[in-house]
Scaffold this motif. Sequence first.
Motif, PDB file in Angstrom:
ATOM      1  N   LEU B  64      46.554  54.046  42.147  1.00 43.83           N
ATOM      2  CA  LEU B  64      46.529  53.455  40.798  1.00 43.83           C
ATOM      3  C   LEU B  64      47.528  52.309  40.690  1.00 43.83           C
ATOM      4  O   LEU B  64      47.225  51.258  40.140  1.00 43.83           O
ATOM      5  CB  LEU B  64      46.865  54.523  39.759  1.00 43.83           C
ATOM      6  N   LEU B  67      46.174  49.312  42.446  1.00 41.64           N
ATOM      7  CA  LEU B  67      45.155  48.633  41.633  1.00 41.64           C
ATOM      8  C   LEU B  67      45.812  47.818  40.524  1.00 41.64           C
ATOM      9  O   LEU B  67      45.413  46.690  40.237  1.00 41.64           O
ATOM     10  CB  LEU B  67      44.202  49.664  41.020  1.00 41.64           C
ATOM     11  N   ALA B  68      46.839  48.429  39.919  1.00 38.54           N
ATOM     12  CA  ALA B  68      47.522  47.753  38.811  1.00 38.54           C
ATOM     13  C   ALA B  68      48.184  46.468  39.308  1.00 38.54           C
ATOM     14  O   ALA B  68      48.041  45.409  38.685  1.00 38.54           O
ATOM     15  CB  ALA B  68      48.569  48.682  38.196  1.00 38.54           C
ATOM     16  N   VAL B  69      48.891  46.555  40.430  1.00 39.99           N
ATOM     17  CA  VAL B  69      49.576  45.373  40.966  1.00 39.99           C
ATOM     18  C   VAL B  69      48.551  44.311  41.364  1.00 39.99           C
ATOM     19  O   VAL B  69      48.728  43.116  41.074  1.00 39.99           O
ATOM     20  CB  VAL B  69      50.455  45.774  42.173  1.00 39.99           C
ATOM     21  N   GLY B  71      45.517  43.865  40.160  1.00 43.19           N
ATOM     22  CA  GLY B  71      44.923  43.291  38.951  1.00 43.19           C
ATOM     23  C   GLY B  71      45.852  42.292  38.291  1.00 43.19           C
ATOM     24  O   GLY B  71      45.457  41.186  37.913  1.00 43.19           O
ATOM     25  N   LEU B  72      47.123  42.690  38.166  1.00 36.76           N
ATOM     26  CA  LEU B  72      48.105  41.812  37.525  1.00 36.76           C
ATOM     27  C   LEU B  72      48.299  40.545  38.361  1.00 36.76           C
ATOM     28  O   LEU B  72      48.364  39.439  37.823  1.00 36.76           O
ATOM     29  CB  LEU B  72      49.442  42.557  37.386  1.00 36.76           C
ATOM     30  N   SER B  75      45.289  38.256  37.930  1.00 32.04           N
ATOM     31  CA  SER B  75      45.304  37.587  36.625  1.00 32.04           C
ATOM     32  C   SER B  75      46.344  36.472  36.612  1.00 32.04           C
ATOM     33  O   SER B  75      46.093  35.365  36.136  1.00 32.04           O
ATOM     34  CB  SER B  75      45.630  38.595  35.512  1.00 32.04           C
ATOM     35  N   ALA B  78      45.239  33.552  38.666  1.00 36.20           N
ATOM     36  CA  ALA B  78      44.177  32.785  37.997  1.00 36.20           C
ATOM     37  C   ALA B  78      44.742  31.900  36.901  1.00 36.20           C
ATOM     38  O   ALA B  78      44.326  30.744  36.729  1.00 36.20           O
ATOM     39  CB  ALA B  78      43.147  33.746  37.422  1.00 36.20           C
ATOM     40  N   ILE B  79      45.708  32.439  36.158  1.00 34.39           N
ATOM     41  CA  ILE B  79      46.296  31.660  35.051  1.00 34.39           C
ATOM     42  C   ILE B  79      47.099  30.479  35.604  1.00 34.39           C
ATOM     43  O   ILE B  79      46.988  29.346  35.121  1.00 34.39           O
ATOM     44  CB  ILE B  79      47.164  32.578  34.171  1.00 34.39           C
ATOM     45  N   PHE B  81      46.622  29.050  38.446  1.00 33.91           N
ATOM     46  CA  PHE B  81      45.620  28.127  38.979  1.00 33.91           C
ATOM     47  C   PHE B  81      45.031  27.262  37.855  1.00 33.91           C
ATOM     48  O   PHE B  81      44.919  26.044  37.980  1.00 33.91           O
ATOM     49  CB  PHE B  81      44.514  28.938  39.664  1.00 33.91           C
ATOM     50  N   SER B  82      44.684  27.931  36.728  1.00 36.20           N
ATOM     51  CA  SER B  82      44.100  27.199  35.599  1.00 36.20           C
ATOM     52  C   SER B  82      45.057  26.143  35.078  1.00 36.20           C
ATOM     53  O   SER B  82      44.670  25.007  34.804  1.00 36.20           O
ATOM     54  CB  SER B  82      43.746  28.158  34.462  1.00 36.20           C
ATOM     55  N   LEU B  83      46.328  26.542  34.937  1.00 37.13           N
ATOM     56  CA  LEU B  83      47.304  25.606  34.385  1.00 37.13           C
ATOM     57  C   LEU B  83      47.524  24.425  35.338  1.00 37.13           C
ATOM     58  O   LEU B  83      47.622  23.277  34.903  1.00 37.13           O
ATOM     59  CB  LEU B  83      48.632  26.339  34.122  1.00 37.13           C
ATOM     60  N   GLN B  85      45.388  23.256  37.513  1.00 34.19           N
ATOM     61  CA  GLN B  85      44.191  22.429  37.562  1.00 34.19           C
ATOM     62  C   GLN B  85      44.043  21.537  36.339  1.00 34.19           C
ATOM     63  O   GLN B  85      43.305  20.575  36.348  1.00 34.19           O
ATOM     64  CB  GLN B  85      42.941  23.321  37.666  1.00 34.19           C
ATOM     65  N   ASN B  86      44.723  21.930  35.258  1.00 31.90           N
ATOM     66  CA  ASN B  86      44.534  21.217  33.991  1.00 31.90           C
ATOM     67  C   ASN B  86      45.727  20.366  33.601  1.00 31.90           C
ATOM     68  O   ASN B  86      45.900  20.051  32.438  1.00 31.90           O
ATOM     69  CB  ASN B  86      44.251  22.220  32.872  1.00 31.90           C
ATOM     70  N   PRO B  88      47.765  17.445  32.533  1.00 31.82           N
ATOM     71  CA  PRO B  88      47.287  16.173  31.976  1.00 31.82           C
ATOM     72  C   PRO B  88      47.680  14.984  32.878  1.00 31.82           C
ATOM     73  O   PRO B  88      48.632  15.047  33.597  1.00 31.82           O
ATOM     74  CB  PRO B  88      47.989  16.094  30.623  1.00 31.82           C
TER      75      PRO B  88
END
Lengths: 467, 88
Positions: B64, B67-69, B71-72, B75, B78-79, B81-83, B85-86, B88
Amino acid sequence: MPTPPFEGKGKRPADEIPEPGRYATARGFCLTSAFWMIVAASAGLLGATELIAPDLPGSLAWLSFGRIRPVHINLVLFGFVTPGLLGAAFYYVPRLLRTELFSERLGRLTVLAWNGALVAIVVSLCMGYTQGREYAEPVWPIDVLVVGAFGLIFFNLALTVKNREEPLLYVSIWYVLAAVILTAVTYALGNVIWRPDSGALSGIPDAILLWFYGHNVFGLLLTPLSAGVAYYVIPRACRAPLYSHTLSLLGFWSLLVIYTHIGTHHLLQVPVPTWLKVIAVTDSVAMVIPVMAFLINIWYTARGRLGEIHADIGAKFVFTGTVMYFFVSIQGSMMSLPQVQRVTHFNNWVVGHAHVGVLGFAGMIAIGGLYAVLPKISGRPLFSRFLADLQYWLILIGVTGFTVVLTVAGLIQGNAWLNGETVYRVLGEIHMYYIVRAGLGLMVFSAALIGMYNMARTLFPRKGGAP
Amino acid sequence: MIYPYFITYMAAGLILAGGVFAWALKNGQFKDQQRARYLPLEESAKAGPPSDLSRIRKTELGVLAGLAVAGLGASGAAIVFSLLQNRP
């Protein structure tokens, strides 16, 4: 090893065997949840399969993706999760108030009305009758039935509170009452119930109102109901008092103040007033206050007592649900930021987020609540701990897998679209993830069947079985 | 035309919550918080002593936590990566 409080074989003390008719409402909602979880999961599985093989339904319009998807969503929300949480609530509310439910007869009537609404939702949506607004698809007569059912539940619970012998209202009571009345109001407003012909306003005001509803129908229904169950189940399983009741009330009141305003974070790309977007984003980030107040309280209550959590299958589901709540809340706050949304919005990331929230958090807690109260309302031990454990792992692997594949698929979609890629070229890239998602859906569907069987065997034992 | 709907919606929630909060304050719902902590436990007195963690359960906990580590971590990645990639 000593027998855990809610499991094990053999006779239970006579005072724990409920007299006939007692807990009929709780029992009705438990069965409702277990049954409709099967239907909801099968609709989800069918929808996921259609994403891999779009021609699957052929000319059967009532099985087309556009109709099956809202059936899946509405049944998960109102058929599986909400009744599961209410089933637990109809047990613990009278116990915490040291009184009886105001009216089991009214409760049974509510269960009937609730199931009537669910049947009507499936039939009408499959026939193509829809308001065409996400999460608010059911047509006006069903809206009236749903609001009426919530009204009956509130009436029953409020009069139970009025008749209580325990003067103090435990935090779970606050949560369940708030969830029921706020959802009745939110549902009526969000479905624009005063306009039966369309169930909608027009233009941007409708989008704003819809997303107040769309977010709150989860946030102000599933979140408080789940918190109420967790605050009841975890201290009992740990045989320890709640870490802080004051902190729990802080979490409750801050949830009430903050959560009601955040729906517009779904509309950051839409010409709605900027100040409303600012409120939505700010409060989305501020959600860390009620979320962490709840989680710190639950986790500190369970601190050093994980053995008890694992010994109690209900608490095991509930505790896992709280871990999922942590993930989905952190995700939710981050996803409200405009910079993050440019990649994560309008794609499978959001679908993954929704599955963590509704299945991983609220769904897990709903099932945990059912397992916690089943032996109490039936007067018998759970039929099979093994089957419950199997169900637990199937759902946990299913929802974790959903999160991974849908997040990856979402990032591929979001990044491709941000770079000007066309939709059809991206579909091929995410096809494999859709196949894995459907496989995981099969696991969740199997888990639903196992759960129904386990519950039915507990509630309706064969003749000659344990009392 | 836009404002009345959601201002009414938000105001109704706040006013309702304020009214109930005032009732709770007046009726002593915020007193005796120590006793409130024990309210769910009244039926649990008959339960036996706590059980220890078995090896299987420890493994389960490890899985468990893994899985928690994971998942975190996913996430968070991904965040970030998103920041990135974006920018300005």
